[in-house]
Write a protein that holds these residues in place. Structure first.
Motif, short mmCIF file in Angstrom:
data_model
loop_
_atom_site.label_atom_id
_atom_site.label_comp_id
_atom_site.label_asym_id
_atom_site.label_seq_id
_atom_site.Cartn_x
_atom_site.Cartn_y
_atom_site.Cartn_z
N GLN A 204 1.18 0.98 1.21
CA GLN A 204 0.91 1.48 -0.13
C GLN A 204 1.92 2.55 -0.54
N ARG A 207 4.96 0.81 -1.81
CA ARG A 207 4.76 0.25 -3.15
C ARG A 207 4.84 1.35 -4.21
N ARG A 208 4.23 2.50 -3.93
CA ARG A 208 4.28 3.62 -4.88
C ARG A 208 5.71 4.11 -5.10
#
Length: 242
Positions: A204, A207-208
């Motif tokens: 995650q 992705r950020r």
């Protein structure tokens, strides 16, 4: 335990550099797993015509893995520890690699944006005070749609994975570090993994940071659920915004 950071961590790696290759070679699958993660970059034609950054190259184990996967690529190895980097530079099989001694936080001062087609980072991000800032720097160094592979200790979601890691550290890794005179470094290793992202959390984070197509890929052996490869691409939209 307070984790080692910055200059303190670089100094610990300097002190541990003499025994480092010997200790990691005793870990089953260590070099094979690095080679597998390097292959997961998916560089075509042996990397011919491509520029690849080996971020946190240490003594050159990850560099050798990249050369095996992409023998025709132009590889640049970067590390903050002079002692570790000296070991890499001295290896004849890495003679064609350009090595740069600098902390990752200062990469933007040493390397131009869009300098690389691919970046590989082995056992790096859990050692950083600000992994998000480094991911932003890495994305800027990549061409749009450039490839990233991160090879890292990131525990899986099962309590078994954490229990195995702590047991291996208690029985094998930390005693070996003490015998080599590097107790602080291998105590840091244990706790840096325990406090860092789980594998889903690091995915995650990628992705950020503007990486697309992120995948989490397992590795075999006792490292299953402990060490993972993360692959992704610098999203073209994010690259244009930067």
């Amino acid at each position: 335990m307070t984790l080692l950071r910055g200059d303190a961590l670089s100094a610990a790696f300097d002190r541990g550099s003499a025994a480092y290759d010997r200790l990691v070679a005793a870990s089953p699958g260590y070099h094979a797993h690095l080679r597998r993660s390097a292959r997961r970059l998916g560089l075509a034609e042996g990397g011919r015509g491509l520029r690849v950054l080996d971020l946190g190259c240490g003594t050159g184990a990850s560099t050798a893995a990249l050369l095996a996967a992409a023998p025709h690529a132009r590889i640049t190895g970067v590390d903050a520890s002079a002692g570790m980097l000296d070991r890499a530079v001295a290896k004849s099989e890495l003679a064609g690699v350009a090595f740069v001694h600098t902390p990752v936080e200062e990469l933007a001062d040493r390397l131009r944006p869009g300098s690389f087609d691919a970046v590989f980072a082995g056992y790096l991000f859990r050692n950083l005070a600000d992994p998000d800032r480094t991911l932003e720097l890495v994305r800027g160094l990549l061409l749009p749609d450039g490839r990233l592979a991160v090879h890292e200790y990131t525990l899986g979601p099962s309590p078994v994975h954490r229990a195995v890691w702590n047991a291996v550290c208690s029985v094998i890794i930390q005693p070996a570090g003490r015998l080599a005179g590097d107790a602080d470094l291998y105590r840091h290793l244990r706790h840096s993994v325990a406090r860092f992202d789980t594998a889903p959390a690091f995915a995650q984070r990628l992705r950020r940071a503007g990486f697309a197509g992120v995948r989490v890929l397992p590795l075999p052996g006792w490292q299953t659920g402990i060490t993972h490869t993360f692959v992704g691409r610098a999203a073209a939209e994010a690259g244009r915004r930067s």
